[in-house]
Design a protein around this motif. Structure first.
Motif, PDB file in Angstrom:
ATOM      1  N   HIS A 177       1.192   3.366  -3.186  1.00 37.68           N
ATOM      2  CA  HIS A 177       1.015   5.772  -2.869  1.00 37.68           C
ATOM      3  C   HIS A 177       2.108   6.354  -2.832  1.00 37.68           C
ATOM      4  O   HIS A 177       1.711   7.082  -3.552  1.00 37.68           O
ATOM      5  CB  HIS A 177       0.892   5.631  -1.503  1.00 37.68           C
ATOM      6  CG  HIS A 177       0.277   6.605  -0.502  1.00 37.68           C
ATOM      7  ND1 HIS A 177      -0.016   7.857  -0.743  1.00 37.68           N
ATOM      8  CD2 HIS A 177       1.713   6.969  -0.207  1.00 37.68           C
ATOM      9  CE1 HIS A 177       0.502   9.104  -0.264  1.00 37.68           C
ATOM     10  NE2 HIS A 177       0.900   8.269   0.389  1.00 37.68           N
ATOM     11  N   ASP A 178       3.319   5.793  -2.823  1.00 37.85           N
ATOM     12  CA  ASP A 178       4.126   6.547  -3.443  1.00 37.85           C
ATOM     13  C   ASP A 178       4.767   6.772  -5.349  1.00 37.85           C
ATOM     14  O   ASP A 178       4.795   8.105  -5.148  1.00 37.85           O
ATOM     15  CB  ASP A 178       6.187   6.610  -2.709  1.00 37.85           C
ATOM     16  CG  ASP A 178       5.330   6.498  -1.355  1.00 37.85           C
ATOM     17  OD1 ASP A 178       5.129   7.151  -0.742  1.00 37.85           O
ATOM     18  OD2 ASP A 178       7.211   5.789   0.069  1.00 37.85           O
ATOM     19  N   PRO A 207      -2.521   5.768   3.191  1.00 38.44           N
ATOM     20  CA  PRO A 207      -1.392   5.591   1.613  1.00 38.44           C
ATOM     21  C   PRO A 207      -2.715   4.875   0.639  1.00 38.44           C
ATOM     22  O   PRO A 207      -2.664   4.877  -0.533  1.00 38.44           O
ATOM     23  CB  PRO A 207      -0.561   3.910   2.036  1.00 38.44           C
ATOM     24  CG  PRO A 207      -1.491   3.699   3.482  1.00 38.44           C
ATOM     25  CD  PRO A 207      -1.480   5.290   3.819  1.00 38.44           C
ATOM     26  N   HIS A 262       1.050  -0.562  -0.008  1.00 39.39           N
ATOM     27  CA  HIS A 262       0.270   0.437   0.051  1.00 39.39           C
ATOM     28  C   HIS A 262       1.125   1.382   0.055  1.00 39.39           C
ATOM     29  O   HIS A 262       0.735   1.704  -0.653  1.00 39.39           O
ATOM     30  CB  HIS A 262      -0.476   0.062   1.132  1.00 39.39           C
ATOM     31  CG  HIS A 262      -1.984  -1.125   1.188  1.00 39.39           C
ATOM     32  ND1 HIS A 262      -2.453  -2.480   1.034  1.00 39.39           N
ATOM     33  CD2 HIS A 262      -3.398  -0.514   0.506  1.00 39.39           C
ATOM     34  CE1 HIS A 262      -3.573  -2.856   1.228  1.00 39.39           C
ATOM     35  NE2 HIS A 262      -4.450  -1.262   0.534  1.00 39.39           N
ATOM     36  N   ARG A 263       2.210   1.576   0.869  1.00 41.24           N
ATOM     37  CA  ARG A 263       2.727   2.602   1.144  1.00 41.24           C
ATOM     38  C   ARG A 263       3.517   3.048  -0.128  1.00 41.24           C
ATOM     39  O   ARG A 263       3.202   3.693  -1.166  1.00 41.24           O
ATOM     40  CB  ARG A 263       3.671   2.526   2.024  1.00 41.24           C
ATOM     41  CG  ARG A 263       5.112   3.113   2.771  1.00 41.24           C
ATOM     42  CD  ARG A 263       4.339   4.595   2.920  1.00 41.24           C
ATOM     43  NE  ARG A 263       3.222   4.766   3.938  1.00 41.24           N
ATOM     44  CZ  ARG A 263       2.364   5.266   4.543  1.00 41.24           C
ATOM     45  NH1 ARG A 263       2.549   6.954   3.231  1.00 41.24           N
ATOM     46  NH2 ARG A 263       1.925   5.753   5.305  1.00 41.24           N
ATOM     47  N   ASN A 306      -5.445   8.748  -1.446  1.00 39.86           N
ATOM     48  CA  ASN A 306      -5.114  10.185  -2.127  1.00 39.86           C
ATOM     49  C   ASN A 306      -5.997  11.122  -2.363  1.00 39.86           C
ATOM     50  O   ASN A 306      -6.330  10.549  -3.579  1.00 39.86           O
ATOM     51  CB  ASN A 306      -4.310   9.552  -3.426  1.00 39.86           C
ATOM     52  CG  ASN A 306      -3.419   8.270  -2.697  1.00 39.86           C
ATOM     53  OD1 ASN A 306      -2.113   8.600  -2.231  1.00 39.86           O
ATOM     54  ND2 ASN A 306      -3.989   7.275  -2.852  1.00 39.86           N
ATOM     55  N   ARG A 350      -0.695  11.309   5.477  1.00 33.47           N
ATOM     56  CA  ARG A 350      -1.453  11.297   4.086  1.00 33.47           C
ATOM     57  C   ARG A 350      -1.579   9.797   4.499  1.00 33.47           C
ATOM     58  O   ARG A 350      -1.203   9.005   4.574  1.00 33.47           O
ATOM     59  CB  ARG A 350      -0.625  11.336   2.903  1.00 33.47           C
ATOM     60  CG  ARG A 350      -0.754  12.769   2.280  1.00 33.47           C
ATOM     61  CD  ARG A 350       0.644  12.610   0.948  1.00 33.47           C
ATOM     62  NE  ARG A 350       0.728  13.685   1.346  1.00 33.47           N
ATOM     63  CZ  ARG A 350       1.784  14.632  -0.470  1.00 33.47           C
ATOM     64  NH1 ARG A 350       2.367  13.401  -0.410  1.00 33.47           N
ATOM     65  NH2 ARG A 350       1.866  16.216  -0.553  1.00 33.47           N
ATOM     66  N   ALA A 392      -4.324  -1.628  -5.766  1.00 29.79           N
ATOM     67  CA  ALA A 392      -2.552  -1.577  -4.717  1.00 29.79           C
ATOM     68  C   ALA A 392      -2.007  -2.059  -5.297  1.00 29.79           C
ATOM     69  O   ALA A 392      -1.056  -2.926  -5.514  1.00 29.79           O
ATOM     70  CB  ALA A 392      -2.435  -0.836  -3.180  1.00 29.79           C
TER      71      ALA A 392
END
Lengths: 370, 370
Positions: free
Chosen positions: A281-282, A304, A277-278, A307, A302, A353
């Protein structure tokens, strides 16, 4: 007769939920129904309880799915714990904090709020001051505020309440399965979630967990729970013990789906799931910024899995969403309340994700916004 | 990790629900999830509303599935219509009438009952007398009392209330899809059902319909509905109009299942469906009597879809059910409340009401009881 089901197209679900569903979960939903008191179904129920405990990092006996969507979990937590005029403090920085307030007021609680700007997190110091001034039966907060994409400091607020008899109630609808939750270590007493976010199961069940302290508060009620359907004093007799007492007919096939969704998460491993997930997200944020877009929420707060993207000046946000859905078969979410028209909400929940999904959305947005 | 889903065996569901599910409905449950505001999903919602109106023989605009199992439909009807101290009359001759009483009392209504012997129907004359003596805001009755197998005179009670401003509330959980219901002609103002009985869809949704009179009563409330999740004033904004307002995330895939289940019923034709229920009920009763068994309910009051069979003297009823389930893969139901240990409940609901199922149960019982 029109056959609408044959016309369902596969949509890439990148909104605030429901999220993409793994084929194994779809298959699970179509397994043969068993009776709600069938011993084999009870084994599946027991496995769901155990797996939910693992995800929540709790030993709470009363850890079960409620027979409704995420909001029924909110309703269940409040209606089982509130009696008339009980003092309740709600920390609000988005739609779901507001919803908590509405739910609690309808139940006759004496509700006070601490409000924080939408798009920013709950701040611990004013909460500390507020609970030092007055004793509340319940303090409630949303972990992952789906309406804004903000992460609230749930562990830190739990520390403030350590040792008190206040019940700490947390909304984990969007966080469960997408970021770490340590229910016991954080001192959470009552928690609810939903299946259609990071658990990547269609909507229809609301995981719920009560600590022994919350169960004691439930058992100490002077009045009956004013909601038969969600009365946990009866529901728990169906979910535990050698002999199960019928309360209502559980949504059997939804439980198959939840069971399979939990299995997929545990097979991948919780740490891997959170890291994925992280990571995406990045990737998404970098890609959006590469397109000249900016995020609503400051980096440290934030989520993840949700957004919030500022809609650029002069862009018709609804037209973009409509084009994404119609032409690219991608769903993203609109802003709610004061953020309506101002943000898009892009979900990276559970099975959504993935690299290919991030890429597909970025490509589409690049073309549409060009 | 244990794979419990692979171990699910197909059980012939001849209990009080859930009932057997058609393969097309299982397939429907596993169709790709859409967003709860996706225009295509809204088309499916609209088709469900239209089909439910056909089954209920009503023109009521507010005809929708509630996001919970049948009991959430009961909760929704009462919580939307009751305000504190409202006078409510409940006609009770089984578990589900008792449940109505419990639900209404928890909501602060002033509840009075008329009770009738379990296994016999509600009698119209005492009801007539009671409502002549006092004005009630709501009069409530169960159409098909699943705990006993008794049909109540819903049309006749509706006649008594004709022209009054009393709201007539009917539980159609077990009757819908298995016997005629004429909501408008019978003067019913509020009705709820469940998916897992004669609609032959897994549990998880509760069809509900409100007449204009019931909607007017809802809109005339002095207080907010004390249940956010089931507040129809908000839910109806999601289910009607050109622009749909988000309330809670609907259980998408369960709606696919319900849509398909309704299609199957309408394709077969309502008259054919009701005739099939009646026919296999007759076959079952004849077969049971051929085995020397007797029915709890007198012929004129028997439900076609729920058959209460007296347990013969000296027979261990639980052992019979257990053998049926373990060795024959057939589920039948136990008695509830005062009828526990005294009856079996044999369901012939929806897709279960077929010759081969009647034959299979009769063969098994013949062997077990020999």
């Amino acid at each position: 007769m029109e056959k609408l089901l044959d016309g369902i197209e596969e949509i890439l679900l990148m909104g605030p939920g429901p999220s993409c569903v793994h084929d194994k979960v779809y298959e699970a939903l179509g397994r043969k129904s068993l009776g709600h008191l069938d011993p084999y179904f009870i084994r599946i129920m027991d496995a769901i309880k155990a797996d939910l405990r693992t995800l929540l990092d709790t030993t709470n006996t009363l850890t079960i799915p409620i027979s409704g969507t995420g909001s029924s979990g909110m309703e269940a937590c409040f209606v089982n714990l509130i009696e008339k005029d009980d003092p309740v403090l709600i920390l609000i920085n988005g739609v779901f904090g507001m919803r908590m307030q509405d739910v609690a007021q309808r139940l006759g609680a004496h509700v006070e709020n601490l409000e924080f700007e939408w798009g920013t997190p709950v701040v611990v110091d004013p909460v500390k001051k507020k609970i030092a001034e007055k004793h509340y039966k319940i303090v409630a907060v949303v972990h992952a505020e789906t309406s804004t994409g903000v992460k609230n400091p749930v562990a830190e607020i739990g520390d403030l309440l350590d040792g008190s008899d206040t019940i700490y109630l947390v909304d984990a609808v969007t966080s469960l399965g997408g970021m770490p939750i340590a229910m016991d270590a954080w001192g959470i007493d009552a928690l609810y979630s939903g299946t259609q976010k990071c658990l990547s199961c269609p909507p229809g069940l609301a995981p719920l967990s009560f600590s022994d302290k919350a169960v004691a508060a439930l058992e100490a009620r002077k009045t009956k729970v004013p909601n038969w359907y969600l009365d946990l004093t009866m529901i728990m007799k169906y979910w535990k013990g050698a002999t199960r007492a019928y309360h209502h007919t559980a949504p059997i096939n939804m439980h198959y789906g939840l069971y399979q969704a939990l299995q997929l998460i545990l097979e991948e491993g919780l740490d891997n799931v959170y890291r994925r997930h992280r990571h995406y997200h990045d990737e998404l944020v970098a890609g959006l910024e590469g397109l000249g877009l900016s995020m609503l929420v400051a980096p440290g707060s934030r989520l993840p899995m949700l957004n919030s993207v500022n809609v650029p000046e002069g862009v018709d946000e609804a037209a973009v969403r409509s084009t994404l859905l119609r032409e690219y078969k991608i769903e993203i979410g609109a802003g709610l309340g004061p953020l309506a028209g101002k943000i898009w909400r892009v979900g990276l929940m559970g099975h959504t994700a993935r690299q290919e999904n991030v890429d597909r959305l970025l490509e589409a947005l690049k073309t549409i916004l060009a």
